[in-house]
Design a protein around this motif. Sequence first.
Motif, PDB file in Angstrom:
ATOM      1  N   ARG A   1       0.835  -1.204   0.000  1.00 20.14           N
ATOM      2  CA  ARG A   1       0.000   0.000   0.000  1.00 20.14           C
ATOM      3  C   ARG A   1       0.866   1.250   0.000  1.00 20.14           C
ATOM      4  NH1 ARG A   1      -4.739  -1.692   4.109  1.00 20.14           N
ATOM      5  NH2 ARG A   1      -4.649  -3.935   3.803  1.00 20.14           N
ATOM      6  N   ASP A   2       0.436   2.244  -0.757  1.00 20.79           N
ATOM      7  CA  ASP A   2       0.999   3.589  -0.639  1.00 20.79           C
ATOM      8  C   ASP A   2      -0.127   4.576  -0.919  1.00 20.79           C
ATOM      9  OD1 ASP A   2       0.716   3.792  -3.428  1.00 20.79           O
ATOM     10  OD2 ASP A   2       2.816   3.273  -3.795  1.00 20.79           O
ATOM     11  N   ALA A   3       0.202   5.836  -1.107  1.00 21.63           N
ATOM     12  CA  ALA A   3      -0.831   6.862  -1.263  1.00 21.63           C
ATOM     13  C   ALA A   3      -1.659   6.672  -2.525  1.00 21.63           C
ATOM     14  CB  ALA A   3      -0.177   8.241  -1.263  1.00 21.63           C
ATOM     15  N   HIS A   4      -1.141   5.918  -3.508  1.00 20.01           N
ATOM     16  CA  HIS A   4      -1.802   5.833  -4.807  1.00 20.01           C
ATOM     17  C   HIS A   4      -2.213   4.425  -5.210  1.00 20.01           C
ATOM     18  CE1 HIS A   4      -0.431   9.940  -5.235  1.00 20.01           C
ATOM     19  NE2 HIS A   4       0.814   9.536  -5.033  1.00 20.01           N
ATOM     20  N   SER A   5      -1.778   3.402  -4.481  1.00 18.58           N
ATOM     21  CA  SER A   5      -2.064   2.042  -4.936  1.00 18.58           C
ATOM     22  C   SER A   5      -2.244   1.093  -3.762  1.00 18.58           C
ATOM     23  CB  SER A   5      -0.937   1.533  -5.844  1.00 18.58           C
ATOM     24  OG  SER A   5       0.281   1.459  -5.130  1.00 18.58           O
ATOM     25  N   HIS A   6      -2.855  -0.050  -4.063  1.00 16.14           N
ATOM     26  CA  HIS A   6      -3.110  -1.088  -3.063  1.00 16.14           C
ATOM     27  C   HIS A   6      -3.124  -2.420  -3.811  1.00 16.14           C
ATOM     28  CE1 HIS A   6      -6.048  -2.772   0.239  1.00 16.14           C
ATOM     29  NE2 HIS A   6      -5.073  -3.617  -0.060  1.00 16.14           N
ATOM     30  N   HIS A   7      -2.143  -3.266  -3.533  1.00 16.84           N
ATOM     31  CA  HIS A   7      -2.028  -4.546  -4.226  1.00 16.84           C
ATOM     32  C   HIS A   7      -1.927  -5.669  -3.202  1.00 16.84           C
ATOM     33  CE1 HIS A   7      -0.777  -7.644  -7.058  1.00 16.84           C
ATOM     34  NE2 HIS A   7       0.248  -7.910  -6.275  1.00 16.84           N
ATOM     35  N   ASP A   8      -2.825  -6.643  -3.281  1.00 13.19           N
ATOM     36  CA  ASP A   8      -2.823  -7.800  -2.386  1.00 13.19           C
ATOM     37  C   ASP A   8      -2.384  -9.040  -3.149  1.00 13.19           C
ATOM     38  OD1 ASP A   8      -3.925  -6.158  -0.414  1.00 13.19           O
ATOM     39  OD2 ASP A   8      -5.975  -6.645  -1.029  1.00 13.19           O
ATOM     40  N   GLU A   9      -1.595  -9.876  -2.475  1.00  8.74           N
ATOM     41  CA  GLU A   9      -1.147 -11.102  -3.115  1.00  8.74           C
ATOM     42  C   GLU A   9      -1.059 -12.220  -2.083  1.00  8.74           C
ATOM     43  OE1 GLU A   9       2.668 -12.690  -5.741  1.00  8.74           O
ATOM     44  OE2 GLU A   9       2.099 -10.563  -5.799  1.00  8.74           O
ATOM     45  N   LEU A  10      -1.630 -13.357  -2.424  1.00  6.80           N
ATOM     46  CA  LEU A  10      -1.568 -14.531  -1.562  1.00  6.80           C
ATOM     47  C   LEU A  10      -0.350 -15.351  -1.953  1.00  6.80           C
ATOM     48  CD1 LEU A  10      -3.107 -15.954   0.707  1.00  6.80           C
ATOM     49  CD2 LEU A  10      -4.388 -17.194  -1.042  1.00  6.80           C
ATOM     50  N   LEU A  11       0.564 -15.555  -1.009  1.00 11.04           N
ATOM     51  CA  LEU A  11       1.822 -16.244  -1.292  1.00 11.04           C
ATOM     52  C   LEU A  11       1.756 -17.732  -1.022  1.00 11.04           C
ATOM     53  CD1 LEU A  11       4.242 -13.644   0.346  1.00 11.04           C
ATOM     54  CD2 LEU A  11       3.477 -13.749  -2.042  1.00 11.04           C
ATOM     55  N   ALA A  12       0.929 -18.134  -0.058  1.00 12.22           N
ATOM     56  CA  ALA A  12       0.878 -19.548   0.317  1.00 12.22           C
ATOM     57  C   ALA A  12      -0.297 -19.784   1.257  1.00 12.22           C
ATOM     58  CB  ALA A  12       2.176 -19.970   1.005  1.00 12.22           C
ATOM     59  N   LEU A  13      -0.668 -21.024   1.393  1.00 13.79           N
ATOM     60  CA  LEU A  13      -1.479 -21.482   2.513  1.00 13.79           C
ATOM     61  C   LEU A  13      -0.587 -22.363   3.374  1.00 13.79           C
ATOM     62  CD1 LEU A  13      -4.966 -22.351   0.959  1.00 13.79           C
ATOM     63  CD2 LEU A  13      -4.193 -20.224   2.024  1.00 13.79           C
ATOM     64  N   ALA A  14      -0.920 -22.455   4.648  1.00 15.65           N
ATOM     65  CA  ALA A  14      -0.018 -23.159   5.559  1.00 15.65           C
ATOM     66  C   ALA A  14      -0.768 -23.656   6.772  1.00 15.65           C
ATOM     67  CB  ALA A  14       1.120 -22.231   5.998  1.00 15.65           C
ATOM     68  N   ASP A  15      -0.166 -24.622   7.434  1.00  9.35           N
ATOM     69  CA  ASP A  15      -0.569 -24.989   8.787  1.00  9.35           C
ATOM     70  C   ASP A  15      -0.414 -23.758   9.673  1.00  9.35           C
ATOM     71  OD1 ASP A  15      -0.608 -27.115  11.165  1.00  9.35           O
ATOM     72  OD2 ASP A  15       1.130 -25.829  11.455  1.00  9.35           O
ATOM     73  N   PRO A  16      -1.299 -23.544  10.664  1.00 13.54           N
ATOM     74  CA  PRO A  16      -1.178 -22.350  11.497  1.00 13.54           C
ATOM     75  C   PRO A  16       0.188 -22.170  12.153  1.00 13.54           C
ATOM     76  CG  PRO A  16      -3.309 -23.375  11.864  1.00 13.54           C
ATOM     77  CD  PRO A  16      -2.522 -24.319  10.991  1.00 13.54           C
ATOM     78  N   TYR A  17       0.934 -23.254  12.317  1.00 13.72           N
ATOM     79  CA  TYR A  17       2.246 -23.169  12.952  1.00 13.72           C
ATOM     80  C   TYR A  17       3.381 -23.357  11.940  1.00 13.72           C
ATOM     81  CZ  TYR A  17      -0.938 -23.732  16.834  1.00 13.72           C
ATOM     82  OH  TYR A  17      -2.003 -23.573  17.695  1.00 13.72           O
ATOM     83  N   LEU A  18       3.024 -23.281  10.641  1.00 12.48           N
ATOM     84  CA  LEU A  18       3.982 -23.396   9.535  1.00 12.48           C
ATOM     85  C   LEU A  18       4.740 -24.726   9.560  1.00 12.48           C
ATOM     86  CD1 LEU A  18       4.480 -21.179   7.265  1.00 12.48           C
ATOM     87  CD2 LEU A  18       3.160 -20.430   9.252  1.00 12.48           C
ATOM     88  N   GLN A  19       4.086 -25.779  10.039  1.00 12.38           N
ATOM     89  CA  GLN A  19       4.687 -27.103   9.950  1.00 12.38           C
ATOM     90  C   GLN A  19       4.695 -27.596   8.512  1.00 12.38           C
ATOM     91  OE1 GLN A  19       2.275 -29.141  13.028  1.00 12.38           O
ATOM     92  NE2 GLN A  19       4.178 -29.396  14.130  1.00 12.38           N
ATOM     93  N   TRP A  20       3.760 -27.090   7.700  1.00 10.94           N
ATOM     94  CA  TRP A  20       3.794 -27.330   6.265  1.00 10.94           C
ATOM     95  C   TRP A  20       3.388 -26.060   5.553  1.00 10.94           C
ATOM     96  CZ3 TRP A  20      -0.713 -26.386   3.750  1.00 10.94           C
ATOM     97  CH2 TRP A  20      -1.914 -26.566   4.443  1.00 10.94           C
ATOM     98  N   LEU A  21       3.778 -25.985   4.311  1.00  7.29           N
ATOM     99  CA  LEU A  21       3.599 -24.776   3.523  1.00  7.29           C
ATOM    100  C   LEU A  21       3.184 -25.190   2.116  1.00  7.29           C
ATOM    101  CD1 LEU A  21       4.242 -21.620   3.667  1.00  7.29           C
ATOM    102  CD2 LEU A  21       6.474 -22.223   2.736  1.00  7.29           C
ATOM    103  N   ALA A  22       2.161 -24.544   1.567  1.00  5.32           N
ATOM    104  CA  ALA A  22       1.727 -24.803   0.192  1.00  5.32           C
ATOM    105  C   ALA A  22       1.869 -23.511  -0.597  1.00  5.32           C
ATOM    106  CB  ALA A  22       0.285 -25.298   0.177  1.00  5.32           C
ATOM    107  N   PRO A  23       3.012 -23.290  -1.258  1.00  2.00           N
ATOM    108  CA  PRO A  23       3.223 -22.030  -1.977  1.00  2.00           C
ATOM    109  C   PRO A  23       2.252 -21.890  -3.158  1.00  2.00           C
ATOM    110  CG  PRO A  23       5.301 -23.202  -1.634  1.00  2.00           C
ATOM    111  CD  PRO A  23       4.201 -24.158  -1.309  1.00  2.00           C
ATOM    112  N   ALA A  24       1.859 -20.641  -3.425  1.00  5.94           N
ATOM    113  CA  ALA A  24       0.983 -20.367  -4.566  1.00  5.94           C
ATOM    114  C   ALA A  24       1.684 -20.745  -5.863  1.00  5.94           C
ATOM    115  CB  ALA A  24       0.593 -18.895  -4.574  1.00  5.94           C
ATOM    116  N   ARG A  25       0.918 -21.308  -6.785  1.00  2.35           N
ATOM    117  CA  ARG A  25       1.473 -21.679  -8.088  1.00  2.35           C
ATOM    118  C   ARG A  25       1.505 -20.491  -9.050  1.00  2.35           C
ATOM    119  NH1 ARG A  25      -1.789 -27.443  -8.874  1.00  2.35           N
ATOM    120  NH2 ARG A  25      -0.574 -28.630  -7.353  1.00  2.35           N
TER     121      ARG A  25
END
Length: 392
Positions: A356-380
Amino acid sequence: MSTQGRGTGDSIAAVADVAQMAYLARLFRFFGRTQCEGRSAVYAGLSAVVAEEPEVLGLLLRAPAEQRRPSLLFAAVNHLLRERRDHPLAAYYPIHGGAKPFDDGAPAAFRDFCRQHRDGLAELLAHRTTQTNEVRRCFALRMGLARVAAAWPGPLALLEIGASAGLNLRFDAYGYRVGDRQTRPEDGSPVVLSTTVRGDGPVDAVFRRPPHVPYRLGADLDPVDIADPEAARWLEAFIWPEQVAELRTLRAAIDVARRNPQPLVRADAVRDTARLIAEVPGRAPVVVFTASLLTYLDAEARSRFAAQLATAARDRPVAWLFTEGPGLLAGTNVITPLADPLRTTGELYAVGVSLRDAHSHHDELLALADPYLQWLAPARSPHDDFTWLASS
């Protein structure tokens, strides 16, 4: 006040307590089913036990309403059990030298321990707060910092909200292992964090050289002073019974932090975030990192926290790097491509970044994961809706 008035007030209070006990019973069942199964046989079993035990549930009524959580009760028991390893309950806790699998004797041992130490538990529940510092969540931090650095090259400032003891602020002092790939810890640090990967999404971001982060600050409602041995022991109490390796990792991370402590301040996420960002010296973009913060905020507070980020972003670039329950992102102005039922599940976390800045807002999902990051599923891909994970 008349006797009749006192009786009415007592009746109202009793009804409120009954309602709260019913809520807590549901909460323990949900906790055991979604957070403990497959991770801790002891806590999965004990969650079902506590849900049927009004005497034990009643102990949590001593705690402030916002602290009435399974994690707080189990931590209080664990904290006292550390010094009472001769009790039969300790036989079910590998972190205390136990080796017995969860069986029919465990519920009775748990009830007996709670009865014997009722006053000590009530004292802890009334005056202590939930404090976890899961350093494995630094995998999310590494991924997010790489994404921010790609968008905004150059030095970054790091502000962790809900920092607990601030151990994640030393993310670059730890080694990272995924499969047969590993980075070397910095300065001879003994801490090596590991996770597994689901799917075929890229994990290169974890292994990239992190950006230069000359300014780091942790903020928490009740920051943990790891120089205080008692405070460090309370942090250790949130390690689960079977997590012998995690306990070693936490202690090693505490040692690293004691050698090179990072600044921590007492602050409120929904009132102070914009101010803390504004006080960061220079003009470098500020990365605000949260890990499970939204769990502790109601819907209104989550919206107010998001408003703090929007306010700050009018004056300088702000990246919100989060590992949070996807259902809790609603109302924070973060848009993810997640498909149902992943959008509302409480059984995994979304790892993402909001630039985010004064002119833009960009959201990106990088991964889904176990709440404790025991496993990670990176976005394709940047627009991955993770339907492949839901069906796997």
